[in-house]
Design a protein around this motif. Structure first.
Motif, PDB file in Angstrom:
ATOM      1  N   ALA A 267      -0.764  -7.987  -4.850  1.00  0.00           N
ATOM      2  CA  ALA A 267      -1.707  -6.872  -4.985  1.00  0.00           C
ATOM      3  C   ALA A 267      -1.024  -5.610  -4.489  1.00  0.00           C
ATOM      4  O   ALA A 267      -0.179  -5.658  -3.593  1.00  0.00           O
ATOM      5  N   LYS A 268      -1.380  -4.494  -5.094  1.00  0.00           N
ATOM      6  CA  LYS A 268      -0.845  -3.215  -4.646  1.00  0.00           C
ATOM      7  C   LYS A 268      -1.846  -2.128  -4.958  1.00  0.00           C
ATOM      8  O   LYS A 268      -2.661  -2.256  -5.860  1.00  0.00           O
ATOM      9  N   LYS A 269      -1.753  -1.049  -4.189  1.00  0.00           N
ATOM     10  CA  LYS A 269      -2.618   0.098  -4.438  1.00  0.00           C
ATOM     11  C   LYS A 269      -2.035   1.319  -3.750  1.00  0.00           C
ATOM     12  O   LYS A 269      -1.155   1.207  -2.893  1.00  0.00           O
TER      13      LYS A 269
ATOM     14  N   ARG B  39      -6.606  -0.647   3.887  1.00  0.00           N
ATOM     15  CA  ARG B  39      -6.493  -2.097   4.010  1.00  0.00           C
ATOM     16  C   ARG B  39      -6.258  -2.686   2.621  1.00  0.00           C
ATOM     17  O   ARG B  39      -6.601  -2.072   1.611  1.00  0.00           O
ATOM     18  N   LEU B  40      -5.684  -3.889   2.587  1.00  0.00           N
ATOM     19  CA  LEU B  40      -5.390  -4.552   1.326  1.00  0.00           C
ATOM     20  C   LEU B  40      -5.688  -6.036   1.471  1.00  0.00           C
ATOM     21  O   LEU B  40      -5.349  -6.650   2.479  1.00  0.00           O
ATOM     22  N   ASP B  41      -6.335  -6.619   0.466  1.00  0.00           N
ATOM     23  CA  ASP B  41      -6.525  -8.060   0.409  1.00  0.00           C
ATOM     24  C   ASP B  41      -5.335  -8.649  -0.333  1.00  0.00           C
ATOM     25  O   ASP B  41      -5.189  -8.470  -1.545  1.00  0.00           O
ATOM     26  N   VAL B  42      -4.464  -9.340   0.392  1.00  0.00           N
ATOM     27  CA  VAL B  42      -3.277  -9.965  -0.196  1.00  0.00           C
ATOM     28  C   VAL B  42      -3.686 -11.331  -0.736  1.00  0.00           C
ATOM     29  O   VAL B  42      -4.127 -12.196   0.031  1.00  0.00           O
ATOM     30  N   PRO B  43      -3.548 -11.544  -2.050  1.00  0.00           N
ATOM     31  CA  PRO B  43      -3.920 -12.851  -2.611  1.00  0.00           C
ATOM     32  C   PRO B  43      -2.920 -13.921  -2.196  1.00  0.00           C
ATOM     33  O   PRO B  43      -1.728 -13.650  -2.046  1.00  0.00           O
ATOM     34  N   LEU B  44      -3.427 -15.135  -2.018  1.00  0.00           N
ATOM     35  CA  LEU B  44      -2.600 -16.258  -1.591  1.00  0.00           C
ATOM     36  C   LEU B  44      -2.753 -17.412  -2.578  1.00  0.00           C
ATOM     37  O   LEU B  44      -3.839 -17.640  -3.115  1.00  0.00           O
ATOM     38  N   GLY B  45      -1.670 -18.125  -2.809  1.00  0.00           N
ATOM     39  CA  GLY B  45      -1.700 -19.301  -3.670  1.00  0.00           C
ATOM     40  C   GLY B  45      -0.651 -20.301  -3.225  1.00  0.00           C
ATOM     41  O   GLY B  45       0.208 -19.999  -2.392  1.00  0.00           O
ATOM     42  N   HIS B  46      -0.722 -21.495  -3.777  1.00  0.00           N
ATOM     43  CA  HIS B  46       0.226 -22.563  -3.437  1.00  0.00           C
ATOM     44  C   HIS B  46       1.627 -22.185  -3.910  1.00  0.00           C
ATOM     45  O   HIS B  46       1.796 -21.582  -4.969  1.00  0.00           O
ATOM     46  N   ILE B  47       2.643 -22.581  -3.147  1.00  0.00           N
ATOM     47  CA  ILE B  47       4.020 -22.192  -3.470  1.00  0.00           C
ATOM     48  C   ILE B  47       4.601 -22.934  -4.677  1.00  0.00           C
ATOM     49  O   ILE B  47       5.580 -22.474  -5.250  1.00  0.00           O
TER      50      ILE B  47
ATOM     51  N   ILE C 268       0.880  -1.170   0.000  1.00  0.00           N
ATOM     52  CA  ILE C 268       0.000   0.000   0.000  1.00  0.00           C
ATOM     53  C   ILE C 268       0.917   1.219   0.000  1.00  0.00           C
ATOM     54  O   ILE C 268       1.693   1.418   0.932  1.00  0.00           O
ATOM     55  N   VAL C 269       0.818   2.015  -1.043  1.00  0.00           N
ATOM     56  CA  VAL C 269       1.633   3.222  -1.176  1.00  0.00           C
ATOM     57  C   VAL C 269       0.844   4.396  -0.630  1.00  0.00           C
ATOM     58  O   VAL C 269      -0.334   4.578  -0.970  1.00  0.00           O
ATOM     59  N   GLY C 270       1.476   5.195   0.222  1.00  0.00           N
ATOM     60  CA  GLY C 270       0.833   6.393   0.740  1.00  0.00           C
ATOM     61  C   GLY C 270       0.507   7.376  -0.376  1.00  0.00           C
ATOM     62  O   GLY C 270       1.066   7.309  -1.477  1.00  0.00           O
ATOM     63  N   SER C 271      -0.383   8.314  -0.100  1.00  0.00           N
ATOM     64  CA  SER C 271      -0.957   9.179  -1.124  1.00  0.00           C
ATOM     65  C   SER C 271       0.029  10.119  -1.813  1.00  0.00           C
ATOM     66  O   SER C 271      -0.270  10.658  -2.877  1.00  0.00           O
ATOM     67  N   ALA C 272       1.214  10.321  -1.270  1.00  0.00           N
ATOM     68  CA  ALA C 272       2.219  11.158  -1.943  1.00  0.00           C
ATOM     69  C   ALA C 272       3.087  10.333  -2.896  1.00  0.00           C
ATOM     70  O   ALA C 272       3.979  10.876  -3.547  1.00  0.00           O
ATOM     71  N   GLY C 273       2.806   9.036  -2.988  1.00  0.00           N
ATOM     72  CA  GLY C 273       3.556   8.171  -3.888  1.00  0.00           C
ATOM     73  C   GLY C 273       2.708   7.755  -5.072  1.00  0.00           C
ATOM     74  O   GLY C 273       1.602   8.253  -5.270  1.00  0.00           O
ATOM     75  N   GLU C 274       3.237   6.829  -5.850  1.00  0.00           N
ATOM     76  CA  GLU C 274       2.513   6.318  -7.014  1.00  0.00           C
ATOM     77  C   GLU C 274       2.518   4.792  -6.997  1.00  0.00           C
ATOM     78  O   GLU C 274       3.332   4.168  -6.309  1.00  0.00           O
TER      79      GLU C 274
ATOM     80  N   GLU D 255      -6.683 -10.137   4.560  1.00  0.00           N
ATOM     81  CA  GLU D 255      -6.774  -8.681   4.669  1.00  0.00           C
ATOM     82  C   GLU D 255      -5.740  -8.175   5.665  1.00  0.00           C
ATOM     83  O   GLU D 255      -5.612  -8.704   6.767  1.00  0.00           O
ATOM     84  N   VAL D 256      -4.993  -7.156   5.253  1.00  0.00           N
ATOM     85  CA  VAL D 256      -3.955  -6.585   6.109  1.00  0.00           C
ATOM     86  C   VAL D 256      -4.052  -5.064   6.113  1.00  0.00           C
ATOM     87  O   VAL D 256      -4.639  -4.462   5.218  1.00  0.00           O
TER      88      VAL D 256
END
Length: 194
Positions: free
Chosen positions: A121-123, A130-138, A86-92, A151-152
């Motif tokens: 995921a990024k935003k 908050r961010l929903d981090v996707p999970l998958g098998h390694i 998650i990038v703060g609002s002064a970033g991109e 969710e984190v």
């Protein structure tokens, strides 16, 4: 060489015993390690960002180590992962993409022979996002029993000039998985690539 001083690290662990059905014989474990860091690129556009991925590698290894410890220390039991930013609002948004190599490869290095792409995921988000981090098998992206999200977030970040970087790992499938598809025990050598 940009620096990403750490303001805060948090580790969240979960034990999932059931999801409305019968209690699992063994609970599913999920954990996320988050670091809130200063964004050296906030408030201005920089054309070449790629070199900063190298500077973030120690953070990826640090968070991977914290996750492995939080999940009991046995890397053979860890069979799922994901990452996010998650990038703060002064970033991109591209500042969050800096995490692809240092976050993903750190987990692969610590887990040994992981073959599958690390879901991501990024935003750009405001304070407390908050961010929903996707999970998958390694080892195989097609193992449906491990498709999930965690969710984190941190209540006091990211500030506008910060980035929240996250890594997540899991032990075991969803507690009531029954959607078929490739089973973890049937993964073949190159399934991580499809």
């Amino acid at each position: 060489m940009p620096e990403f001083p750490i303001r805060k690290i948090a580790v969240l662990t979960e034990e999932i015993f059931h999801d409305g059905g019968p209690v699992a014989k063994e609970p599913r474990l999920r954990a996320a390690a988050l670091a809130v860091v200063k964004n050296p690129f906030a408030d201005h556009y920089i054309e070449d960002l790629q070199g900063a991925m190298e500077d973030l590698k120690p953070l990826g290894l640090l968070l991977s180590g914290r996750l492995i410890a939080a999940l009991g220390g046995d890397v053979k039991k860890i069979d799922g992962y994901g990452k996010g930013a998650i990038v703060g609002s002064a970033g991109e948004l591209e500042h969050g993409a800096l995490w692809h190599v240092p976050g993903g490869y750190a987990m692969r290095e610590r887990l040994g022979d992981a073959k599958a792409i690390v879901p991501s995921a990024k935003k750009v988000g405001a304070f407390g996002a908050r961010l929903d981090v996707p999970l998958g098998h390694i080892n195989a992206a097609y193992v449906r029993s491990h498709f999930d999200a965690m969710e984190v977030g941190i209540g006091d970040g990211p500030r506008p000039d910060e980035i929240l970087f996250c890594l997540a790992m899991t032990c075991g499938p969803r507690v009531h998985n029954r959607m078929g598809g490739l089973a973890a025990e049937d993964i073949k050598a190159w399934d991580g690539l499809r």
